[in-house]
Motif scaffolding. Structure first.
Motif, PDB file in Angstrom:
ATOM      1  N   VAL A 174      12.379  10.772   5.062  1.00  0.00           N
ATOM      2  CA  VAL A 174      11.693   9.568   5.612  1.00  0.00           C
ATOM      3  C   VAL A 174      11.284   8.398   4.138  1.00  0.00           C
ATOM      4  O   VAL A 174      10.492   8.917   3.582  1.00  0.00           O
ATOM      5  CB  VAL A 174      10.563   9.712   6.453  1.00  0.00           C
ATOM      6  CG1 VAL A 174       9.813   8.452   6.707  1.00  0.00           C
ATOM      7  CG2 VAL A 174      11.048  10.361   7.620  1.00  0.00           C
ATOM      8  N   GLU A 175      11.799   7.388   4.160  1.00  0.00           N
ATOM      9  CA  GLU A 175      11.432   6.382   3.322  1.00  0.00           C
ATOM     10  C   GLU A 175      11.050   5.005   4.048  1.00  0.00           C
ATOM     11  O   GLU A 175      11.682   4.616   4.866  1.00  0.00           O
ATOM     12  CB  GLU A 175      12.436   6.136   2.303  1.00  0.00           C
ATOM     13  CG  GLU A 175      12.955   7.337   1.592  1.00  0.00           C
ATOM     14  CD  GLU A 175      14.131   7.149   0.487  1.00  0.00           C
ATOM     15  OE1 GLU A 175      14.016   7.334  -0.639  1.00  0.00           O
ATOM     16  OE2 GLU A 175      15.134   6.539   0.893  1.00  0.00           O
ATOM     17  N   TYR A 176       9.784   4.447   3.437  1.00  0.00           N
ATOM     18  CA  TYR A 176       9.338   3.211   4.084  1.00  0.00           C
ATOM     19  C   TYR A 176       8.626   2.408   3.070  1.00  0.00           C
ATOM     20  O   TYR A 176       8.301   3.048   1.905  1.00  0.00           O
ATOM     21  CB  TYR A 176       8.507   3.788   5.147  1.00  0.00           C
ATOM     22  CG  TYR A 176       7.280   4.440   4.638  1.00  0.00           C
ATOM     23  CD1 TYR A 176       5.849   4.171   4.379  1.00  0.00           C
ATOM     24  CD2 TYR A 176       7.424   5.928   4.727  1.00  0.00           C
ATOM     25  CE1 TYR A 176       5.097   4.783   4.114  1.00  0.00           C
ATOM     26  CE2 TYR A 176       6.105   6.869   4.404  1.00  0.00           C
ATOM     27  CZ  TYR A 176       5.008   5.996   4.071  1.00  0.00           C
ATOM     28  OH  TYR A 176       3.998   6.926   3.661  1.00  0.00           O
ATOM     29  N   CYS A 177       8.456   1.429   3.295  1.00  0.00           N
ATOM     30  CA  CYS A 177       7.652   0.216   2.232  1.00  0.00           C
ATOM     31  C   CYS A 177       6.325   0.144   2.983  1.00  0.00           C
ATOM     32  O   CYS A 177       6.134  -0.307   4.013  1.00  0.00           O
ATOM     33  CB  CYS A 177       8.572  -0.983   2.080  1.00  0.00           C
ATOM     34  SG  CYS A 177       9.986  -0.580   1.273  1.00  0.00           S
ATOM     35  N   GLY A 183      -6.462  -7.588   3.676  1.00  0.00           N
ATOM     36  CA  GLY A 183      -7.021  -6.393   4.304  1.00  0.00           C
ATOM     37  C   GLY A 183      -5.975  -5.929   5.310  1.00  0.00           C
ATOM     38  O   GLY A 183      -6.331  -5.347   6.386  1.00  0.00           O
ATOM     39  N   ARG A 184      -4.768  -6.722   5.202  1.00  0.00           N
ATOM     40  CA  ARG A 184      -3.766  -6.226   6.310  1.00  0.00           C
ATOM     41  C   ARG A 184      -2.481  -5.305   5.531  1.00  0.00           C
ATOM     42  O   ARG A 184      -2.215  -5.446   4.454  1.00  0.00           O
ATOM     43  CB  ARG A 184      -2.916  -7.483   6.757  1.00  0.00           C
ATOM     44  CG  ARG A 184      -3.790  -8.210   7.583  1.00  0.00           C
ATOM     45  CD  ARG A 184      -3.278  -9.643   8.082  1.00  0.00           C
ATOM     46  NE  ARG A 184      -2.237  -9.460   8.739  1.00  0.00           N
ATOM     47  CZ  ARG A 184      -1.946  -9.250  10.235  1.00  0.00           C
ATOM     48  NH1 ARG A 184      -3.216  -9.322  10.710  1.00  0.00           N
ATOM     49  NH2 ARG A 184      -0.979  -9.274  10.745  1.00  0.00           N
ATOM     50  N   VAL A 185      -2.172  -4.528   6.358  1.00  0.00           N
ATOM     51  CA  VAL A 185      -1.006  -3.450   5.961  1.00  0.00           C
ATOM     52  C   VAL A 185       0.061  -3.561   6.853  1.00  0.00           C
ATOM     53  O   VAL A 185      -0.141  -3.201   7.916  1.00  0.00           O
ATOM     54  CB  VAL A 185      -1.509  -2.034   5.458  1.00  0.00           C
ATOM     55  CG1 VAL A 185      -0.532  -1.135   5.203  1.00  0.00           C
ATOM     56  CG2 VAL A 185      -2.823  -2.160   4.700  1.00  0.00           C
ATOM     57  N   LYS A 186       1.427  -3.607   6.355  1.00  0.00           N
ATOM     58  CA  LYS A 186       2.329  -3.751   7.335  1.00  0.00           C
ATOM     59  C   LYS A 186       3.257  -2.412   6.650  1.00  0.00           C
ATOM     60  O   LYS A 186       3.324  -2.194   5.429  1.00  0.00           O
ATOM     61  CB  LYS A 186       3.351  -4.870   7.131  1.00  0.00           C
ATOM     62  CG  LYS A 186       2.593  -6.054   7.762  1.00  0.00           C
ATOM     63  CD  LYS A 186       3.572  -7.277   7.744  1.00  0.00           C
ATOM     64  CE  LYS A 186       2.925  -8.550   8.259  1.00  0.00           C
ATOM     65  NZ  LYS A 186       3.626  -9.532   8.324  1.00  0.00           N
ATOM     66  N   VAL A 187       4.158  -2.050   7.541  1.00  0.00           N
ATOM     67  CA  VAL A 187       4.881  -0.755   7.357  1.00  0.00           C
ATOM     68  C   VAL A 187       6.328  -1.011   8.055  1.00  0.00           C
ATOM     69  O   VAL A 187       6.420  -1.662   9.056  1.00  0.00           O
ATOM     70  CB  VAL A 187       4.445   0.485   8.019  1.00  0.00           C
ATOM     71  CG1 VAL A 187       5.371   1.577   7.784  1.00  0.00           C
ATOM     72  CG2 VAL A 187       2.902   0.711   7.656  1.00  0.00           C
ATOM     73  N   ARG A 188       7.287  -1.130   6.939  1.00  0.00           N
ATOM     74  CA  ARG A 188       8.666  -1.142   7.429  1.00  0.00           C
ATOM     75  C   ARG A 188       9.710  -0.022   6.772  1.00  0.00           C
ATOM     76  O   ARG A 188       9.267   0.506   6.009  1.00  0.00           O
ATOM     77  CB  ARG A 188       9.160  -2.688   7.163  1.00  0.00           C
ATOM     78  CG  ARG A 188       9.249  -3.114   5.618  1.00  0.00           C
ATOM     79  CD  ARG A 188       9.803  -4.482   5.551  1.00  0.00           C
ATOM     80  NE  ARG A 188       9.651  -4.872   4.295  1.00  0.00           N
ATOM     81  CZ  ARG A 188      10.893  -4.472   3.215  1.00  0.00           C
ATOM     82  NH1 ARG A 188      11.722  -3.599   3.617  1.00  0.00           N
ATOM     83  NH2 ARG A 188      10.786  -5.107   2.022  1.00  0.00           N
ATOM     84  N   ARG A 189      10.813  -0.030   7.243  1.00  0.00           N
ATOM     85  CA  ARG A 189      11.852   0.848   6.395  1.00  0.00           C
ATOM     86  C   ARG A 189      12.052   0.177   5.131  1.00  0.00           C
ATOM     87  O   ARG A 189      12.176  -0.822   4.815  1.00  0.00           O
ATOM     88  CB  ARG A 189      13.018   0.902   7.559  1.00  0.00           C
ATOM     89  CG  ARG A 189      12.976   1.350   8.691  1.00  0.00           C
ATOM     90  CD  ARG A 189      14.238   1.551   9.521  1.00  0.00           C
ATOM     91  NE  ARG A 189      14.263   2.173  10.697  1.00  0.00           N
ATOM     92  CZ  ARG A 189      14.568   3.604  11.055  1.00  0.00           C
ATOM     93  NH1 ARG A 189      15.253   3.946   9.843  1.00  0.00           N
ATOM     94  NH2 ARG A 189      14.454   3.988  11.850  1.00  0.00           N
ATOM     95  N   TYR A 190      12.527   1.395   4.465  1.00  0.00           N
ATOM     96  CA  TYR A 190      12.983   0.986   3.281  1.00  0.00           C
ATOM     97  C   TYR A 190      14.226   0.498   3.035  1.00  0.00           C
ATOM     98  O   TYR A 190      15.260   0.973   3.724  1.00  0.00           O
ATOM     99  CB  TYR A 190      12.870   2.434   2.270  1.00  0.00           C
ATOM    100  CG  TYR A 190      13.498   2.360   0.775  1.00  0.00           C
ATOM    101  CD1 TYR A 190      12.719   1.357  -0.078  1.00  0.00           C
ATOM    102  CD2 TYR A 190      14.201   3.232   0.494  1.00  0.00           C
ATOM    103  CE1 TYR A 190      13.335   1.488  -1.481  1.00  0.00           C
ATOM    104  CE2 TYR A 190      14.755   3.246  -0.829  1.00  0.00           C
ATOM    105  CZ  TYR A 190      14.132   2.158  -1.752  1.00  0.00           C
ATOM    106  OH  TYR A 190      14.975   2.296  -3.081  1.00  0.00           O
ATOM    107  N   GLU A 191      14.419  -0.585   2.341  1.00  0.00           N
ATOM    108  CA  GLU A 191      15.922  -1.075   2.611  1.00  0.00           C
ATOM    109  C   GLU A 191      16.508  -1.146   1.038  1.00  0.00           C
ATOM    110  O   GLU A 191      16.740  -2.272   0.598  1.00  0.00           O
ATOM    111  CB  GLU A 191      15.718  -2.604   2.957  1.00  0.00           C
ATOM    112  CG  GLU A 191      15.337  -2.451   4.446  1.00  0.00           C
ATOM    113  CD  GLU A 191      14.929  -3.983   5.228  1.00  0.00           C
ATOM    114  OE1 GLU A 191      14.990  -4.974   4.271  1.00  0.00           O
ATOM    115  OE2 GLU A 191      14.727  -4.127   6.348  1.00  0.00           O
TER     116      GLU A 191
END
Length: 514
Positions: A174-177, A183-191
């Motif tokens: 599992v890899e993600y960015c 103060g905001r954190v976003k999570v998305r797939r590693y591309e």
């Protein structure tokens, strides 16, 4: 097949521990057994609850031999060390399971559960390898080894191991960015974005000073997520629903992954390891231990170069010498009457006699070069106690009540140990009462050690053996702590004292001669 035990052969008392765990026997304090058990279980009691194993003597010769075999196998230090390694692994499993239960966040809990199972599988396989390469002789360890070999080939274990490995591999993939914006954190797939951390490490590698002292403060690794990390894990789980759904299902399906026989072995084997570790420093000092011959029919008993184990452990820590003694009973002999000067080792001898028989009934090696002992049904002790102000009995009456209880419960297979009874009355009454009690003990045909100042008891019967604590021939005030099989003679000690202070009849006459 039921749970295999390395402490209790099939058909013995193992079930009793589960129904009514035994409590410390009444005679433990009198014989110093409480000191031995408290010390050798101290570091293991919280985790393994070992004390109860030492409260349940065996009453079956084959069961005793079963334990002696296992103990002999574990004298092989390589085997013992591999089992200690197994125990460390199982400790890690329990620690990880405890974390999985007490942590708050779902994915945190599931992650530690997965680690617990992975540690368990690895620990069991290592133990199988160690046992397979060891020259094991005991029935208990051989049976457990055969069980383990079947277990790791079973569909239950194979499926568990494969599922664990696959899930760990899937999670590792599992890899993600993380995109942090204020103060905001976003999570998305590693591309497949460039990983600049490796380039930075490479650039600054030439400035590394390997030999330099690291002044950075080392903080302990945290095992619990904070709320930010937990939220990130939740978002990652949404991005990879299949993997995290598999993890959730895995935890539910394998909640009872721990094999009962493996867990039982981990606890029971500590009985042997704890005892061997306790006596190891005494052996290094040159004191000997042996596996006694034990009989439930023959009362011809003996021990050579034996000693009080609790006292020896304390003396060793103080750098003092341990004195050993011998004893034997043969034919119709049943009772030792031990007399001699105070502080000469009489009580220690009585304790040693009781310790030897009790430790032998547990299947443990006992202090001494060689020993042949009797398998008792019960041990009774009568040692002097401080007067209880709540007890309305006088000292003499209390002695009589306690002895009456012992004599009504004892059988021909019992061991009775009496230490300095009837000190509160006159010599005439003490002799009268002691004779009556001795007659009852001889009628019972029980084994007995009686420490007493009433030396006349030693000559009441040819079934009684006199043992005397000795002093230095050159200086009667110096105790040798040797207890010898010889006729009781209180006058002999008095004569030595008189000679030391020039108070014999001839010496006095010489001094007052005009």
């Amino acid at each position: 097949m039921g749970v295999i035990s390395v402490l209790f052969p099939e058909g013995s008392k193992r079930e009793l521990l589960q129904k009514v765990p035994p409590s410390e026997p009444d005679f433990f304090v009198d014989l110093g057994l409480d000191q031995i058990v408290n010390t050798l279980t101290a570091s293991r009691e919280e985790e393994y609850r070992l004390r109860v194993f030492f409260f349940l003597p065996l009453q079956d010769i084959e069961a005793i031999r079963y334990r002696q075999e296992v103990m002999r196998d574990l004298e092989n230090e390589n085997l013992a060390e591999s089992i200690r390694t197994f125990s460390q692994g199982m400790h890690a499993v329990r620690t990880q399971l405890a974390l999985s239960k007490k942590l708050y966040y779902k994915h945190n809990k599931e992650g530690w559960f997965l680690e617990a199972v992975a540690t368990y599988c690895e620990t069991v396989e290592k133990l199988v390898h160690s046992l397979s390469s060891s020259a094991i002789q005991s029935h208990g360890l051989c049976a457990f080894r055969e069980y383990l070999l079947r277990y790791i080939r079973s569909s239950r274990f194979v499926t568990l191991k494969e599922a664990t490995e696959k899930l760990r591999h899937d999670l590792a993939d599992v890899e993600y960015c993380l995109i942090i914006d204020g103060g905001r954190v976003k999570v998305r797939r590693y591309e497949q974005e460039a990983d600049y951390s490796k380039e930075i490490e490479k650039t600054f590698a030439k400035f590394r000073q390997d030999a330099a002292k690291d002044y950075r403060i080392q903080y302990p690794q945290r095992v619990e997520m904070n709320h930010v990390e937990a939220k990130i894990a939740e978002l990652v789980a949404r991005l990879f629903p299949e993997v995290f759904s598999s993890l959730e299902a895995y935890c539910a399906e394998n909640a009872d992954f721990l094999d009962e026989t493996v867990a039982t072995f981990d606890r029971e084997i500590q009985f042997y390891l704890a005892y061997l570790e306790y006596i190891a420093p005494l052996r290094r000092k040159g004191l000997q231990f042996c596996y006694p011959e034990v009989s439930d029919t023959c009362k011809d008993i003996c021990a050579h170069e034996t000693f009080d184990l609790a006292l020896a452990y304390r003396l060793m820590s103080e750098g003092k010498t341990v004195v050993t003694n011998d004893f034997f009973l043969q034919g119709k002999e049943r009772v030792f009457v031990v007399s001699g000067p105070n502080q000469g080792g009489k009580t220690t001898f009585a304790r040693t006699f009781g310790q030897l028989h009790y430790l032998a009934s547990l299947g443990c090696p006992v202090p001494g070069k060689a020993a042949r002992l009797f398998l008792f049904d019960r041990i009774f002790t009568h040692f002097e106690r401080e007067e209880d102000i709540k007890n309305l009995h006088g000292k003499l009456e209390d002695d009589l009540v306690r002895m009456h209880t012992i004599l009504t419960q004892a059988t021909s297979k019992s061991i009775i140990i009496i230490n300095e009874i009837f000190n509160s009355t006159t010599l005439h009454d003490a002799l009268l009462l002691s004779r009556e009690i001795m007659e009852r003990i001889l009628q019972l045909d029980a084994l007995c050690v009686w420490v007493t100042f009433v030396v006349e008891l030693a000559s009441l019967s040819d079934r009684i053996v006199s043992m005397v604590s000795t002093v230095s021939p050159d200086n009667p005030s110096v105790r040798t702590y040797k207890i010898l099989r010889k006729p009781a003679d209180g006058l002999a000690f008095a004569l030595l004292i008189a000679e030391k202070y020039r108070l014999t009849r001839d010496q006095i006459k010489e001094r007052i001669k005009p």
